[in-house]
Write an enzyme that holds these catalytic residues in place. Sequence first.
Site, PDB file in Angstrom:
ATOM      1  N   PRO A 128       0.584  -1.368   0.052  1.00 57.50           N
ATOM      2  CA  PRO A 128       0.000  -0.124  -0.017  1.00 57.50           C
ATOM      3  C   PRO A 128       1.040   1.183   0.133  1.00 57.50           C
ATOM      4  O   PRO A 128       0.306   2.237  -0.675  1.00 57.50           O
ATOM      5  CB  PRO A 128      -0.747  -0.071   1.319  1.00 57.50           C
ATOM      6  CG  PRO A 128      -1.036  -1.400   1.622  1.00 57.50           C
ATOM      7  CD  PRO A 128       0.495  -2.201   1.086  1.00 57.50           C
ATOM      8  N   TRP A 157      -2.414  -5.106  -4.779  1.00 58.90           N
ATOM      9  CA  TRP A 157      -2.672  -5.096  -6.078  1.00 58.90           C
ATOM     10  C   TRP A 157      -2.025  -6.424  -6.756  1.00 58.90           C
ATOM     11  O   TRP A 157      -1.285  -6.689  -7.479  1.00 58.90           O
ATOM     12  CB  TRP A 157      -2.067  -3.879  -7.094  1.00 58.90           C
ATOM     13  CG  TRP A 157      -2.643  -2.649  -6.499  1.00 58.90           C
ATOM     14  CD1 TRP A 157      -2.241  -1.815  -5.513  1.00 58.90           C
ATOM     15  CD2 TRP A 157      -3.866  -2.343  -6.864  1.00 58.90           C
ATOM     16  NE1 TRP A 157      -3.019  -0.802  -5.540  1.00 58.90           N
ATOM     17  CE2 TRP A 157      -4.193  -0.934  -6.176  1.00 58.90           C
ATOM     18  CE3 TRP A 157      -4.906  -2.523  -7.589  1.00 58.90           C
ATOM     19  CZ2 TRP A 157      -5.363  -0.450  -6.330  1.00 58.90           C
ATOM     20  CZ3 TRP A 157      -6.146  -2.096  -7.664  1.00 58.90           C
ATOM     21  CH2 TRP A 157      -6.345  -0.912  -6.891  1.00 58.90           C
ATOM     22  N   ILE A 338     -12.904   6.611 -33.867  1.00 58.72           N
ATOM     23  CA  ILE A 338     -13.445   6.237 -35.351  1.00 58.72           C
ATOM     24  C   ILE A 338     -14.683   5.758 -35.108  1.00 58.72           C
ATOM     25  O   ILE A 338     -15.464   5.882 -35.878  1.00 58.72           O
ATOM     26  CB  ILE A 338     -12.458   5.619 -35.965  1.00 58.72           C
ATOM     27  CG1 ILE A 338     -11.192   6.064 -36.416  1.00 58.72           C
ATOM     28  CG2 ILE A 338     -13.130   4.644 -37.445  1.00 58.72           C
ATOM     29  CD1 ILE A 338      -9.885   5.315 -36.864  1.00 58.72           C
ATOM     30  N   GLU A 364       3.852  -3.540 -13.590  1.00 62.45           N
ATOM     31  CA  GLU A 364       5.256  -3.941 -13.911  1.00 62.45           C
ATOM     32  C   GLU A 364       6.161  -2.802 -14.327  1.00 62.45           C
ATOM     33  O   GLU A 364       6.872  -2.632 -15.319  1.00 62.45           O
ATOM     34  CB  GLU A 364       5.172  -4.982 -14.822  1.00 62.45           C
ATOM     35  CG  GLU A 364       4.429  -6.407 -14.296  1.00 62.45           C
ATOM     36  CD  GLU A 364       4.508  -7.642 -15.151  1.00 62.45           C
ATOM     37  OE1 GLU A 364       5.446  -7.765 -15.608  1.00 62.45           O
ATOM     38  OE2 GLU A 364       3.503  -8.321 -14.942  1.00 62.45           O
TER      39      GLU A 364
END
Length: 382
Positions: A128, A157, A338, A364
Amino acid sequence: MDFGFTEEQLMLQDVARRIAQEKIAPSAEHHDRTGEFPLENIRTLGENGLMGIEVPAEYGGAGMDPVSYVLAMVEIAAADAAHSTIVSVNNSLFCNGILTFGTEAQKQKYVRAISEGREIGAFALTEPQSGSDATAMRCRAVKQADGSFVVNGKKSWITSGPVAKYIVLFAMTDPDKGARGITAFMIDADRAGFHRGKTEPKLGIRASATCEIEFTDYVVQPDEVLGEEGHGFKIAMGVLDAGRIGIASQAIGIARAAYEATLEYVKERKAFGQPIGAFQMTQAKIADMKCKLDAALLLTLRAAWLKGQGKRFTTEASVAKLTASEAAMWISHQALQIHGGMGYSKEMPIERYFRDAKITEIYEGTSEIQRLVIARSETGLR
Protein backbone atom coordinates in the site's frame (compact mmCIF):
# COMPACT_ATOMS: atom_id res chain seq x y z
CA MET A 1 19.00 -11.18 -39.58
CA ASP A 2 16.04 -13.53 -39.87
CA PHE A 3 12.52 -12.11 -39.69
CA GLY A 4 10.91 -15.55 -39.98
CA PHE A 5 9.65 -17.85 -37.24
CA THR A 6 10.46 -21.52 -36.73
CA GLU A 7 7.90 -24.24 -37.30
CA GLU A 8 7.73 -24.87 -33.54
CA GLN A 9 7.09 -21.19 -32.80
CA LEU A 10 4.30 -21.05 -35.37
CA MET A 11 2.76 -24.26 -33.99
CA LEU A 12 2.58 -22.79 -30.48
CA GLN A 13 1.14 -19.56 -31.89
CA ASP A 14 -1.51 -21.63 -33.69
CA VAL A 15 -2.43 -23.49 -30.47
CA ALA A 16 -2.76 -20.17 -28.63
CA ARG A 17 -4.83 -18.66 -31.46
CA ARG A 18 -7.18 -21.64 -31.57
CA ILE A 19 -7.86 -21.57 -27.81
CA ALA A 20 -8.16 -17.78 -27.90
CA GLN A 21 -10.74 -17.83 -30.68
CA GLU A 22 -12.70 -20.91 -29.58
CA LYS A 23 -12.68 -20.53 -25.77
CA ILE A 24 -11.50 -17.10 -24.64
CA ALA A 25 -13.05 -14.62 -27.11
CA PRO A 26 -16.62 -16.01 -26.78
CA SER A 27 -16.48 -15.68 -22.97
CA ALA A 28 -14.58 -12.36 -22.79
CA GLU A 29 -17.65 -10.14 -22.44
CA HIS A 30 -19.07 -12.38 -19.68
CA HIS A 31 -15.85 -12.36 -17.67
CA ASP A 32 -15.43 -8.61 -18.10
CA ARG A 33 -19.00 -7.95 -16.97
CA THR A 34 -18.99 -10.30 -13.98
CA GLY A 35 -15.32 -10.13 -12.99
CA GLU A 36 -15.45 -13.91 -12.63
CA PHE A 37 -12.03 -15.62 -12.68
CA PRO A 38 -11.81 -17.76 -15.87
CA LEU A 39 -10.53 -20.90 -14.15
CA GLU A 40 -11.74 -23.35 -16.80
CA ASN A 41 -10.03 -21.42 -19.60
CA ILE A 42 -6.81 -21.11 -17.57
CA ARG A 43 -6.82 -24.88 -17.00
CA THR A 44 -7.20 -25.39 -20.77
CA LEU A 45 -4.25 -23.07 -21.41
CA GLY A 46 -2.21 -25.01 -18.85
CA GLU A 47 -3.08 -28.37 -20.40
CA ASN A 48 -1.72 -27.04 -23.69
CA GLY A 49 1.57 -25.79 -22.23
CA LEU A 50 0.65 -22.10 -22.28
CA MET A 51 1.00 -21.50 -18.53
CA GLY A 52 4.66 -22.52 -18.71
CA ILE A 53 5.78 -21.63 -22.23
CA GLU A 54 9.47 -21.21 -21.38
CA VAL A 55 9.40 -23.88 -18.66
CA PRO A 56 11.43 -27.00 -19.61
CA ALA A 57 9.43 -30.18 -20.22
CA GLU A 58 10.89 -31.83 -17.09
CA TYR A 59 8.96 -29.27 -15.01
CA GLY A 60 5.72 -29.65 -16.96
CA GLY A 61 6.16 -26.79 -19.42
CA ALA A 62 6.28 -26.41 -23.20
CA GLY A 63 10.07 -25.91 -23.29
CA MET A 64 9.84 -23.07 -25.80
CA ASP A 65 11.71 -19.77 -26.15
CA PRO A 66 10.84 -16.11 -25.36
CA VAL A 67 9.82 -15.38 -28.97
CA SER A 68 7.23 -18.17 -28.76
CA TYR A 69 5.99 -16.59 -25.55
CA VAL A 70 5.46 -13.24 -27.30
CA LEU A 71 3.56 -14.85 -30.17
CA ALA A 72 1.27 -16.79 -27.81
CA MET A 73 0.67 -13.82 -25.51
CA VAL A 74 -0.37 -11.59 -28.41
CA GLU A 75 -2.98 -14.13 -29.52
CA ILE A 76 -4.41 -14.55 -26.02
CA ALA A 77 -4.46 -10.79 -25.32
CA ALA A 78 -6.20 -10.08 -28.63
CA ALA A 79 -9.05 -12.30 -27.43
CA ASP A 80 -9.11 -10.97 -23.85
CA ALA A 81 -6.53 -8.95 -21.93
CA ALA A 82 -7.56 -10.32 -18.51
CA HIS A 83 -6.67 -13.88 -19.56
CA SER A 84 -3.30 -12.68 -20.84
CA THR A 85 -2.58 -10.95 -17.52
CA ILE A 86 -2.99 -14.26 -15.70
CA VAL A 87 -0.83 -16.02 -18.31
CA SER A 88 1.86 -13.32 -18.05
CA VAL A 89 2.10 -13.39 -14.24
CA ASN A 90 2.33 -17.18 -14.15
CA ASN A 91 4.88 -17.40 -16.97
CA SER A 92 7.05 -14.33 -16.44
CA LEU A 93 6.85 -13.41 -12.78
CA PHE A 94 6.18 -16.74 -11.07
CA CYS A 95 7.81 -19.50 -13.11
CA ASN A 96 10.70 -17.43 -14.46
CA GLY A 97 11.95 -16.41 -11.01
CA ILE A 98 11.84 -19.93 -9.59
CA LEU A 99 13.50 -21.44 -12.67
CA THR A 100 16.32 -18.91 -12.39
CA PHE A 101 16.87 -18.83 -8.64
CA GLY A 102 15.05 -21.84 -7.15
CA THR A 103 16.32 -25.20 -5.96
CA GLU A 104 15.51 -28.41 -7.83
CA ALA A 105 12.90 -29.28 -5.19
CA GLN A 106 11.28 -25.83 -5.53
CA LYS A 107 11.12 -26.16 -9.31
CA GLN A 108 9.47 -29.58 -9.08
CA LYS A 109 6.95 -28.47 -6.47
CA TYR A 110 5.98 -24.95 -7.50
CA VAL A 111 6.77 -24.63 -11.21
CA ARG A 112 5.22 -27.94 -12.23
CA ALA A 113 1.92 -27.20 -10.45
CA ILE A 114 1.56 -23.87 -12.24
CA SER A 115 2.91 -24.79 -15.69
CA GLU A 116 0.52 -27.74 -15.93
CA GLY A 117 -2.39 -25.45 -15.01
CA ARG A 118 -3.27 -27.39 -11.84
CA GLU A 119 -2.68 -24.38 -9.59
CA ILE A 120 -2.47 -20.59 -9.97
CA GLY A 121 0.63 -18.60 -8.99
CA ALA A 122 1.05 -14.98 -7.90
CA PHE A 123 3.83 -12.42 -7.36
CA ALA A 124 3.77 -10.18 -4.29
CA LEU A 125 6.05 -7.13 -4.39
CA THR A 126 3.83 -4.02 -4.23
CA GLU A 127 2.54 -2.69 -0.90
CA PRO A 128 0.00 0.00 0.00
CA GLN A 129 2.86 2.43 0.73
CA SER A 130 5.42 1.22 -1.83
CA GLY A 131 4.66 0.92 -5.52
CA SER A 132 7.43 2.21 -7.77
CA ASP A 133 9.61 2.63 -4.65
CA ALA A 134 9.85 -1.10 -3.93
CA THR A 135 12.69 -0.72 -1.40
CA ALA A 136 10.34 1.14 0.97
CA MET A 137 8.45 -2.07 1.76
CA ARG A 138 7.24 -2.64 5.31
CA CYS A 139 6.39 -6.34 5.11
CA ARG A 140 8.82 -7.97 7.56
CA ALA A 141 10.24 -11.49 7.77
CA VAL A 142 12.07 -12.09 11.06
CA LYS A 143 14.52 -14.98 11.16
CA GLN A 144 14.14 -17.48 14.00
CA ALA A 145 16.73 -19.64 15.75
CA ASP A 146 15.72 -22.73 13.73
CA GLY A 147 16.28 -20.91 10.41
CA SER A 148 12.60 -20.30 9.72
CA PHE A 149 11.09 -16.81 9.21
CA VAL A 150 7.96 -15.25 10.69
CA VAL A 151 6.24 -12.92 8.22
CA ASN A 152 3.96 -9.99 9.07
CA GLY A 153 2.65 -7.30 6.71
CA LYS A 154 0.49 -6.51 3.70
CA LYS A 155 0.87 -6.65 -0.08
CA SER A 156 -1.49 -4.91 -2.51
CA TRP A 157 -2.63 -5.21 -6.13
CA ILE A 158 -1.79 -8.91 -6.26
CA THR A 159 -2.91 -10.37 -9.59
CA SER A 160 -4.66 -13.74 -9.06
CA GLY A 161 -4.41 -13.10 -5.30
CA PRO A 162 -7.98 -14.31 -4.61
CA VAL A 163 -7.32 -17.71 -6.23
CA ALA A 164 -3.55 -18.31 -6.03
CA LYS A 165 -2.23 -21.41 -4.29
CA TYR A 166 1.47 -20.43 -4.39
CA ILE A 167 2.93 -16.92 -4.18
CA VAL A 168 6.44 -15.50 -4.63
CA LEU A 169 6.72 -13.01 -1.74
CA PHE A 170 9.28 -10.27 -1.19
CA ALA A 171 9.78 -9.15 2.41
CA MET A 172 12.30 -7.12 4.37
CA THR A 173 14.64 -9.31 6.43
CA ASP A 174 17.17 -6.60 7.32
CA PRO A 175 15.72 -3.05 7.18
CA ASP A 176 19.12 -1.44 7.83
CA LYS A 177 20.42 -2.73 4.49
CA GLY A 178 17.66 -1.23 2.33
CA ALA A 179 17.43 -3.00 -1.04
CA ARG A 180 20.01 -5.58 0.11
CA GLY A 181 17.84 -6.45 3.08
CA ILE A 182 14.99 -7.90 0.97
CA THR A 183 14.53 -11.67 0.66
CA ALA A 184 12.24 -13.73 -1.59
CA PHE A 185 10.07 -16.52 -0.18
CA MET A 186 7.66 -19.16 -1.45
CA ILE A 187 4.22 -18.92 0.16
CA ASP A 188 1.48 -21.56 0.40
CA ALA A 189 -1.85 -19.72 0.59
CA ASP A 190 -3.53 -22.63 2.38
CA ARG A 191 -1.34 -22.27 5.47
CA ALA A 192 -2.15 -20.50 8.74
CA GLY A 193 -1.33 -16.81 8.92
CA PHE A 194 -2.25 -16.03 5.29
CA HIS A 195 -5.31 -13.85 4.61
CA ARG A 196 -6.90 -12.50 1.42
CA GLY A 197 -8.62 -9.11 1.25
CA LYS A 198 -11.52 -8.08 -0.95
CA THR A 199 -11.26 -8.38 -4.72
CA GLU A 200 -10.50 -4.97 -6.23
CA PRO A 201 -13.17 -3.44 -8.53
CA LYS A 202 -10.98 -2.45 -11.50
CA LEU A 203 -11.46 -0.31 -14.60
CA GLY A 204 -10.17 -3.03 -16.93
CA ILE A 205 -8.74 -6.57 -17.00
CA ARG A 206 -11.63 -7.27 -14.66
CA ALA A 207 -11.47 -11.09 -14.79
CA SER A 208 -7.85 -11.20 -13.57
CA ALA A 209 -8.83 -11.20 -9.90
CA THR A 210 -6.74 -8.73 -7.89
CA CYS A 211 -6.68 -8.28 -4.12
CA GLU A 212 -4.67 -7.27 -1.08
CA ILE A 213 -3.05 -10.07 0.92
CA GLU A 214 -1.97 -10.01 4.56
CA PHE A 215 0.41 -12.07 6.67
CA THR A 216 -0.06 -12.53 10.41
CA ASP A 217 2.76 -14.55 11.99
CA TYR A 218 3.01 -16.68 8.85
CA VAL A 219 5.91 -19.15 9.22
CA VAL A 220 8.23 -19.72 6.25
CA GLN A 221 10.44 -22.80 6.48
CA PRO A 222 14.15 -22.59 5.55
CA ASP A 223 13.62 -24.60 2.33
CA GLU A 224 10.97 -22.04 1.23
CA VAL A 225 13.50 -19.21 0.86
CA LEU A 226 13.90 -18.42 -2.86
CA GLY A 227 17.52 -17.74 -3.79
CA GLU A 228 19.87 -16.33 -1.17
CA GLU A 229 18.88 -14.28 1.85
CA GLY A 230 19.14 -10.57 1.02
CA HIS A 231 19.00 -11.15 -2.76
CA GLY A 232 15.25 -10.56 -3.08
CA PHE A 233 15.45 -7.15 -4.71
CA LYS A 234 17.86 -8.44 -7.37
CA ILE A 235 15.51 -11.36 -8.04
CA ALA A 236 12.49 -9.03 -8.31
CA MET A 237 14.21 -6.68 -10.76
CA GLY A 238 15.42 -9.56 -12.93
CA VAL A 239 11.98 -11.11 -13.01
CA LEU A 240 10.37 -7.76 -13.89
CA ASP A 241 12.64 -7.47 -16.95
CA ALA A 242 11.07 -10.68 -18.27
CA GLY A 243 7.64 -9.51 -17.12
CA ARG A 244 7.93 -6.36 -19.23
CA ILE A 245 8.21 -8.49 -22.36
CA GLY A 246 4.96 -10.15 -21.30
CA ILE A 247 3.15 -6.85 -20.73
CA ALA A 248 4.47 -5.46 -24.03
CA SER A 249 3.04 -8.56 -25.73
CA GLN A 250 -0.26 -8.05 -23.95
CA ALA A 251 -0.39 -4.43 -25.11
CA ILE A 252 0.27 -5.53 -28.70
CA GLY A 253 -2.60 -8.02 -28.51
CA ILE A 254 -5.02 -5.36 -27.24
CA ALA A 255 -3.81 -2.89 -29.88
CA ARG A 256 -4.11 -5.47 -32.66
CA ALA A 257 -7.67 -6.35 -31.66
CA ALA A 258 -8.65 -2.66 -31.65
CA TYR A 259 -6.88 -2.07 -34.97
CA GLU A 260 -8.44 -5.05 -36.75
CA ALA A 261 -11.93 -4.14 -35.52
CA THR A 262 -11.38 -0.61 -36.81
CA LEU A 263 -10.19 -1.82 -40.21
CA GLU A 264 -13.42 -3.75 -40.67
CA TYR A 265 -15.55 -0.87 -39.41
CA VAL A 266 -14.09 1.80 -41.73
CA LYS A 267 -14.83 -0.40 -44.75
CA GLU A 268 -18.42 -1.08 -43.72
CA ARG A 269 -19.54 2.19 -42.12
CA LYS A 270 -20.72 4.75 -44.68
CA ALA A 271 -21.09 8.52 -44.41
CA PHE A 272 -21.75 11.05 -47.14
CA GLY A 273 -22.25 8.21 -49.61
CA GLN A 274 -18.93 6.40 -49.12
CA PRO A 275 -17.05 4.23 -46.59
CA ILE A 276 -15.52 6.37 -43.84
CA GLY A 277 -12.19 4.66 -44.57
CA ALA A 278 -12.07 6.65 -47.81
CA PHE A 279 -11.73 9.94 -45.94
CA GLN A 280 -8.18 11.21 -45.56
CA MET A 281 -8.60 11.99 -41.86
CA THR A 282 -9.54 8.36 -41.20
CA GLN A 283 -6.78 7.07 -43.48
CA ALA A 284 -4.20 9.09 -41.55
CA LYS A 285 -5.36 7.48 -38.29
CA ILE A 286 -5.23 3.99 -39.84
CA ALA A 287 -1.69 4.59 -41.12
CA ASP A 288 -0.48 5.84 -37.73
CA MET A 289 -2.14 2.90 -35.96
CA LYS A 290 -0.39 0.45 -38.29
CA CYS A 291 3.03 2.09 -37.79
CA LYS A 292 2.75 2.10 -33.99
CA LEU A 293 1.52 -1.50 -33.92
CA ASP A 294 4.34 -2.82 -36.11
CA ALA A 295 7.00 -0.83 -34.23
CA ALA A 296 5.76 -2.20 -30.89
CA LEU A 297 5.81 -5.78 -32.17
CA LEU A 298 9.31 -5.55 -33.63
CA LEU A 299 10.74 -3.93 -30.49
CA THR A 300 9.14 -6.62 -28.32
CA LEU A 301 10.46 -9.42 -30.52
CA ARG A 302 13.94 -7.85 -30.29
CA ALA A 303 13.81 -7.94 -26.48
CA ALA A 304 12.52 -11.52 -26.54
CA TRP A 305 15.24 -12.59 -28.99
CA LEU A 306 17.97 -11.09 -26.79
CA LYS A 307 16.55 -12.91 -23.75
CA GLY A 308 16.53 -16.16 -25.71
CA GLN A 309 20.18 -15.61 -26.64
CA GLY A 310 21.10 -15.25 -22.98
CA LYS A 311 22.11 -11.61 -23.51
CA ARG A 312 21.28 -8.60 -21.35
CA PHE A 313 17.86 -7.22 -22.30
CA THR A 314 16.87 -4.81 -19.50
CA THR A 315 16.85 -1.66 -21.65
CA GLU A 316 15.27 -3.40 -24.63
CA ALA A 317 12.48 -4.80 -22.42
CA SER A 318 11.76 -1.31 -21.07
CA VAL A 319 11.80 0.18 -24.59
CA ALA A 320 9.37 -2.52 -25.73
CA LYS A 321 7.06 -2.15 -22.74
CA LEU A 322 6.98 1.65 -22.97
CA THR A 323 6.42 1.71 -26.73
CA ALA A 324 3.83 -1.07 -26.79
CA SER A 325 1.78 0.15 -23.82
CA GLU A 326 1.57 3.72 -25.10
CA ALA A 327 0.77 2.41 -28.59
CA ALA A 328 -2.06 0.28 -27.16
CA MET A 329 -3.51 3.27 -25.34
CA TRP A 330 -3.25 5.50 -28.42
CA ILE A 331 -4.58 2.89 -30.85
CA SER A 332 -7.54 1.95 -28.65
CA HIS A 333 -8.29 5.66 -28.20
CA GLN A 334 -8.30 6.23 -31.97
CA ALA A 335 -10.35 3.06 -32.51
CA LEU A 336 -13.00 4.37 -30.13
CA GLN A 337 -12.95 7.77 -31.83
CA ILE A 338 -13.42 6.25 -35.27
CA HIS A 339 -16.28 4.05 -34.04
CA GLY A 340 -17.95 7.12 -32.53
CA GLY A 341 -21.04 6.37 -30.43
CA MET A 342 -20.81 2.65 -31.21
CA GLY A 343 -17.30 2.58 -29.77
CA TYR A 344 -18.65 4.02 -26.51
CA SER A 345 -21.32 1.32 -26.26
CA LYS A 346 -20.83 -2.00 -24.49
CA GLU A 347 -22.52 -3.56 -27.52
CA MET A 348 -19.04 -3.62 -29.08
CA PRO A 349 -15.68 -4.63 -27.54
CA ILE A 350 -13.94 -1.33 -28.41
CA GLU A 351 -14.63 0.26 -25.03
CA ARG A 352 -13.21 -2.87 -23.33
CA TYR A 353 -10.00 -2.59 -25.34
CA PHE A 354 -9.77 1.06 -24.27
CA ARG A 355 -10.26 0.20 -20.58
CA ASP A 356 -7.90 -2.77 -20.71
CA ALA A 357 -5.12 -0.85 -22.46
CA LYS A 358 -4.64 1.64 -19.64
CA ILE A 359 -3.19 -0.83 -17.14
CA THR A 360 -0.31 -1.68 -19.49
CA GLU A 361 1.07 1.83 -18.86
CA ILE A 362 0.93 1.27 -15.09
CA TYR A 363 1.82 -2.22 -13.87
CA GLU A 364 5.23 -3.90 -13.89
CA GLY A 365 6.78 -0.44 -13.99
CA THR A 366 4.89 2.69 -15.04
CA SER A 367 5.77 4.53 -18.25
CA GLU A 368 7.66 7.02 -16.09
CA ILE A 369 9.74 4.22 -14.53
CA GLN A 370 10.49 2.79 -17.99
CA ARG A 371 11.78 6.19 -19.08
CA LEU A 372 14.03 6.29 -16.00
CA VAL A 373 15.38 2.80 -16.72
CA ILE A 374 16.09 3.67 -20.36
CA ALA A 375 17.66 7.08 -19.68
CA ARG A 376 19.86 5.82 -16.84
CA SER A 377 21.08 2.97 -19.03
CA GLU A 378 21.85 5.32 -21.92
CA THR A 379 23.54 8.09 -19.93
CA GLY A 380 25.07 6.13 -17.07
CA LEU A 381 23.77 8.85 -14.75
CA ARG A 382 21.46 8.36 -11.77
